[in-house]
Design a protein around this motif. Structure first.
Motif, PDB file in Angstrom:
ATOM      1  N   LEU A 244      31.000  41.181  40.556  1.00 49.46           N
ATOM      2  CA  LEU A 244      32.021  41.083  41.597  1.00 49.46           C
ATOM      3  C   LEU A 244      32.792  42.382  41.727  1.00 49.46           C
ATOM      4  N   ARG A 245      33.117  42.983  40.573  1.00 51.51           N
ATOM      5  CA  ARG A 245      33.869  44.236  40.631  1.00 51.51           C
ATOM      6  C   ARG A 245      33.052  45.356  41.275  1.00 51.51           C
ATOM      7  N   ARG A 247      30.342  45.120  43.176  1.00 50.19           N
ATOM      8  CA  ARG A 247      30.044  44.846  44.577  1.00 50.19           C
ATOM      9  C   ARG A 247      31.274  45.032  45.456  1.00 50.19           C
ATOM     10  N   GLY A 248      32.447  44.726  44.906  1.00 47.32           N
ATOM     11  CA  GLY A 248      33.671  45.003  45.637  1.00 47.32           C
ATOM     12  C   GLY A 248      33.837  46.487  45.905  1.00 47.32           C
ATOM     13  N   ARG A 251      31.478  47.492  48.631  1.00 48.71           N
ATOM     14  CA  ARG A 251      31.997  47.146  49.968  1.00 48.71           C
ATOM     15  C   ARG A 251      33.075  48.134  50.402  1.00 48.71           C
ATOM     16  N   GLN A 252      33.943  48.520  49.442  1.00 50.75           N
ATOM     17  CA  GLN A 252      35.018  49.465  49.779  1.00 50.75           C
ATOM     18  C   GLN A 252      34.433  50.810  50.198  1.00 50.75           C
TER      19      GLN A 252
END
Length: 360
Positions: A244-245, A247-248, A251-252
Motif C-alpha cells: 500500500l505504501r 503503490r501510494g 500513484r503520487q
C-alpha cells in the motif's frame, strides 16, 4: 512550432534541427526512430523492429509472436550501455512504448517539412492608439505596448525594450523550463520503474517466506496449526502495508508525471503562437507555472531493504513445550526463559539447549 522538448528553443535554426535529429537516431539502424519506439529498463530507446532483430539474434530458439508454442522469454544486451535486458514470454512486445519520444519525432517531422518563417507575422494594434502597432515591451508593467504609449501615454515614465528582444528572452526562459521538466519526467519515470520492481520483489519475497513458513509448520504436530494461521496473517498484513505504501508513492509520482506532461503540452502549444504580443500575454504565467512545477519536491522512496521480508522467518528447532510461544518477536516470558537457557549454557557443557535461538 519553433521549439522541441529538451533542446534549443528555436527549431527553425538549422543547427538546432541537426542537434535534435542526432538525439533521435536509433543506435542499431542509425536512422531516425521508427514507431513504435520502446524504452528499455536502462532508459535507452530503440525502434521496436530493431530491438526485435537484436533479441532474435541473441535468442535464436525463441518462438516468434503468434507461434503456437509458448516461450519463457529471453534476454539481450542494450547496444548503448550493454545493460542486460530480460524479457518475458511476450518478447519485445512486452516492453513499454516511449510515447514522449514518438511525439517529439512527430513534431520534428512537422517542423522539418515546412519552410522557416512560413507564417507571415501579423501585428496587433494598440487599443489606445488604433493606428499604431504594438512594437515595444514595457519592463515596468510587463506588458507589450506601442511607441506612442511610451512617448505620450500611460507608459511614458516606464522602462521599455524592443519587443523581439523580450520575445526571445522569455521564449528562451520557457524553453529552459520545459527542458528541466522533461528531464525531471525522465527521472520520475525511472523512479516509478524502480518502485514497481520493489513491489515485485516484495511479492516474490513474501511468496518465498510463505512457502518456507508452510514447509516448517507442516513438519510440526497439530498444535501448530492454529498458530500458523496467526503468523500467516501477520505476514500478509505486513505485505499489504508495504505494498500500500509503495503503490501510494507510485500513484503520487504518476500524478505528478501526468500533471507535468500536461503542462509541457500546454507550453509547447503556446510556443506555436506566431504573434509575439499574444504569446507574451500568456508567456509569463506559463513560465511561472513551469518554474513552480520543476521545483516540486516529491515524497521519498522506500528506504533500502524495505522490500525485505526476512523478519518473518521462524525456526522450528524448539522443544515441544515452547511451540505455543513461537512468534516473529518473542514476548517477555520467552525472553526470561531464553536468559535461563543462556546461563545454563555458559556454566555447563555444550548441548542442544545452547543452540536455542533468542527468537523465531
Amino acid at each position: 512550432m519553433n521549439f522541441t522538448v529538451g533542446f534549443k528553443p528555436l527549431l527553425g535554426d538549422a543547427h538546432s534541427m541537426d542537434n535534435l535529429e542526432k538525439q533521435l537516431i536509433c543506435p542499431i539502424c542509425l536512422e531516425m526512430f521508427s514507431k513504435p519506439v520502446v524504452i528499455l529498463p536502462c532508459q535507452h530507446n530503440l525502434c521496436r523492429k530493431c530491438a526485435n532483430d537484436v533479441f532474435q539474434a541473441s535468442n535464436p530458439l525463441w518462438q516468434s509472436r503468434g507461434s503456437a508454442t509458448v516461450s519463457s522469454g529471453g534476454r539481450f544486451r542494450c547496444p548503448s550501455c550493454r545493460h542486460e535486458v530480460v524479457l518475458d514470454r511476450h518478447g519485445v512486445y512486452g516492453l513499454q512504448r516511449n510515447l514522449l519520444v514518438e511525439n517529439i519525432i512527430d513534431i520534428y517531422k512537422q517542423e522539418s517539412s515546412r519552410p522557416l518563417h512560413s507564417k507571415a507575422e501579423q501585428h496587433l494594434m494598440c487599443e489606445e492608439h488604433e493606428e499604431e502597432k504594438i512594437n515595444i515591451y514595457c519592463l515596468s508593467c510587463e506588458v507589450p505596448t506601442c511607441s506612442l504609449c511610451k512617448v505620450f501615454g500611460a507608459h511614458k515614465d516606464c522602462e521599455v525594450a524592443p519587443l523581439p528582444t523580450i520575445y526571445k528572452r522569455q521564449k528562451s526562459e520557457l524553453s529552459d523550463g520545459i527542458a528541466m521538466l522533461v528531464a525531471g519526467n525522465d527521472r520520475v519515470q525511472a523512479v516509478i520503474t524502480q518502485m514497481e520492481e520493489v513491489c515485485q520483489t516484495i511479492e516474490d519475497n513474501s511468496r518465498r517466506q510463505k512457502q518456507l513458513l508452510n514447509q516448517r509448520f507442516e513438519s510440526l504436530c497439530a498444535v501448530l496449526e492454529e498458530r500458523k494461521g496467526e503468523l500467516l496473517q501477520a505476514l500478509a498484513r505486513e505485505q499489504e502495508e508495504k505494498l500500500l505504501r509503495v503503490r501510494g508513492l507510485i500513484r503520487q509520482y504518476g500524478d505528478h508525471l501526468e500533471a507535468s506532461s500536461k503542462l509541457v503540452e500546454s507550453a509547447i502549444q503556446s510556443m506555436e503562437e506566431p504573434q509575439m504580443a499574444l504569446y507574451l500575454q500568456q508567456a509569463k504565467e506559463l513560465i511561472n507555472k513551469v518554474g513552480a512545477m520543476s521545483k516540486v519536491e516529491l515524497a521519498g522512496r522506500p528506504e533500502p531493504g524495505y522490500e525485505s521480508m526476512e523478519q518473518f522467518t521462524v525456526s522450528v528447532e524448539h522443544v515441544a513445550e515452547m511451540l505455543r510461544t513461537i512468534d516473529f518477536q518473542p514476548g517477555a516470558s520467552g525472553e526470561e526463559e531464553d536468559e535461563e537457557v543462556a546461563l545454563d549454557g555458559d556454566e555447563g557443557t555444550a548441548g542442544p539447549e545452547e543452540e536455542r535461538p533468542d527468537g523465531p
